[in-house]
Enzyme design. Structure first.
Site, PDB file in Angstrom:
ATOM      1  N   TYR A   1       4.171   7.512   2.117  1.00  0.00           N
ATOM      2  CA  TYR A   1       4.694   6.327   2.780  1.00  0.00           C
ATOM      3  C   TYR A   1       4.218   5.058   2.102  1.00  0.00           C
ATOM      4  O   TYR A   1       3.069   4.922   1.721  1.00  0.00           O
ATOM      5  CB  TYR A   1       4.422   6.313   4.280  1.00  0.00           C
ATOM      6  CG  TYR A   1       3.044   6.653   4.764  1.00  0.00           C
ATOM      7  CD1 TYR A   1       2.261   5.699   5.370  1.00  0.00           C
ATOM      8  CD2 TYR A   1       2.549   7.946   4.668  1.00  0.00           C
ATOM      9  CE1 TYR A   1       1.003   6.012   5.871  1.00  0.00           C
ATOM     10  CE2 TYR A   1       1.300   8.268   5.154  1.00  0.00           C
ATOM     11  CZ  TYR A   1       0.519   7.297   5.747  1.00  0.00           C
ATOM     12  OH  TYR A   1      -0.713   7.614   6.224  1.00  0.00           O
TER      13      TYR A   1
ATOM     14  N   LYS B   1       7.198   1.008   7.276  1.00  0.00           N
ATOM     15  CA  LYS B   1       6.905   2.170   6.433  1.00  0.00           C
ATOM     16  C   LYS B   1       8.199   2.773   5.909  1.00  0.00           C
ATOM     17  O   LYS B   1       9.155   2.948   6.659  1.00  0.00           O
ATOM     18  CB  LYS B   1       6.159   3.243   7.225  1.00  0.00           C
ATOM     19  CG  LYS B   1       4.802   2.821   7.734  1.00  0.00           C
ATOM     20  CD  LYS B   1       4.164   3.916   8.577  1.00  0.00           C
ATOM     21  CE  LYS B   1       2.837   3.464   9.137  1.00  0.00           C
ATOM     22  NZ  LYS B   1       2.247   4.491  10.020  1.00  0.00           N
TER      23      LYS B   1
ATOM     24  N   ASP C   1      -5.901  11.731  18.068  1.00  0.00           N
ATOM     25  CA  ASP C   1      -4.560  11.968  18.621  1.00  0.00           C
ATOM     26  C   ASP C   1      -4.594  12.722  19.949  1.00  0.00           C
ATOM     27  O   ASP C   1      -3.659  12.624  20.736  1.00  0.00           O
ATOM     28  CB  ASP C   1      -3.679  12.705  17.615  1.00  0.00           C
ATOM     29  CG  ASP C   1      -3.273  11.808  16.451  1.00  0.00           C
ATOM     30  OD1 ASP C   1      -3.349  10.570  16.596  1.00  0.00           O
ATOM     31  OD2 ASP C   1      -2.882  12.347  15.401  1.00  0.00           O
TER      32      ASP C   1
ATOM     33  N   GLN D   1       0.849  -1.192   0.000  1.00  0.00           N
ATOM     34  CA  GLN D   1       0.000   0.000   0.000  1.00  0.00           C
ATOM     35  C   GLN D   1       0.882   1.239   0.000  1.00  0.00           C
ATOM     36  O   GLN D   1       1.870   1.303   0.723  1.00  0.00           O
ATOM     37  CB  GLN D   1      -0.884  -0.015   1.252  1.00  0.00           C
ATOM     38  CG  GLN D   1      -1.843   1.140   1.374  1.00  0.00           C
ATOM     39  CD  GLN D   1      -2.769   0.958   2.576  1.00  0.00           C
ATOM     40  OE1 GLN D   1      -3.121  -0.135   2.961  1.00  0.00           O
ATOM     41  NE2 GLN D   1      -3.163   2.079   3.176  1.00  0.00           N
TER      42      GLN D   1
ATOM     43  N   HIS E   1       1.284   6.641  15.884  1.00  0.00           N
ATOM     44  CA  HIS E   1       0.374   5.565  15.521  1.00  0.00           C
ATOM     45  C   HIS E   1       1.117   4.259  15.287  1.00  0.00           C
ATOM     46  O   HIS E   1       2.289   4.257  14.905  1.00  0.00           O
ATOM     47  CB  HIS E   1      -0.376   5.911  14.228  1.00  0.00           C
ATOM     48  CG  HIS E   1      -1.140   7.184  14.306  1.00  0.00           C
ATOM     49  ND1 HIS E   1      -1.367   7.965  13.202  1.00  0.00           N
ATOM     50  CD2 HIS E   1      -1.731   7.829  15.344  1.00  0.00           C
ATOM     51  CE1 HIS E   1      -2.075   9.034  13.557  1.00  0.00           C
ATOM     52  NE2 HIS E   1      -2.302   8.963  14.849  1.00  0.00           N
TER      53      HIS E   1
END
Length: 179
Positions: free
Chosen positions: A130, A70, A166, A46, A61
Site C-alpha cells: 500500500y 491508500k 485488533d 510512504q 484501522h
C-alpha cells in the site's frame, strides 16, 4: 487501466492492464498522470509491504487527525480487502465495500483519506502493498472492531488470527460516541 466506481463515495477499484506471456507478466502499478486523470490525484509519502499467512486479519484501522489515503494491491496470494466509510457527513457513512485482490487479477483499491481499512488473507500466504498519502503515526491510530454486528462486514474467514490490538478495538457504537 479500467477504473470502476464502488458503492462507497470516493473508493475506486482499479483494474490495470496486465501484459503477460509464458515468461510471466508486467503491470504498471502507478503512473501519476494516468491516475490523476482517473480521479486519484494523490501525493504518496510512504510505501508499505506486509506478508501474512492464511486467516490473518488486519484492521479495521484508521488515523484520527492525519487520515491516510491508500492505494492497495497484492503481488502474491489473495486477500479480501475492506474499506469502511467513517467520514461524518458522507453519503455512504457507516457503509463498507469489500473486494478480493489477487496476484492473478492485479487489481488495486483506492481507499481515500477518512476511511477505516482492513484485509483478511484468503490464500496460503499474501504479500500486500500500500502506498500512503500521509505518514504512519502510531499515536494517531484508531480502530473499529472487525466483526462489529452494526457494520456486518462479510469476512470470508470465520475464525481469523488477530493481533492483540485488533482484538481490543472499539465497537462501531463506541466509535460513534467518540465523534
Amino acid at each position: 487501466m479500467e477504473v470502476v466506481a464502488t458503492p462507497l463515495a470516493g473508493v475506486m477499484l482499479i483494474k490495470p492492464k496486465v501484459w503477460g506471456d509464458s515468461r510471466g507478466y508486467f503491470v504498471e502499478t502507478w503512473q501519476q498522470e494516468r491516475y490523476a486523470a482517473a480521479g486519484i490525484d494523490a501525493s504518496f509519502v510512504q510505501d508499505n509491504h506486509s506478508m501474512s499467512t492464511y486467516g490473518i486479519l488486519r484492521g479495521l484501522h484508521f488515523q484520527k487527525s492525519r487520515p491516510q489515503g491508500k492505494l492497495v494491491s497484492v503481488s502474491l496470494g489473495s486477500v479480501f480487502d475492506v474499506a469502511v466509510d467513517i467520514r461524518p457527513g458522507s453519503p455512504t457513512f457507516g457503509q463498507w465495500y469489500g473486494v478480493e485482490l489477487t496476484q492473478d487479477n492485479q487489481w488495486q483499491l483506492w481507499v481515500p483519506p477518512g476511511m477505516a481499512h482492513g484485509f483478511a488473507v484468503t490464500s496460503h500466504v499474501a504479500h500486500f502493498h500500500y502506498k500512503c498519502t500521509d505518514y504512519y503515526c502510531p499515536e494517531d491510530e484508531g480502530g473499529i472492531r472487525w466483526n462489529d454486528p452494526d457494520l456486518a462486514v462479510a469476512w470470508p474467514v470465520a475464525q481469523p488470527l488477530l493481533s492483540d490490538k485488533d482484538r481490543h478495538t472499539p465497537s462501531w457504537q463506541e466509535f460513534l460516541a467518540g465523534l
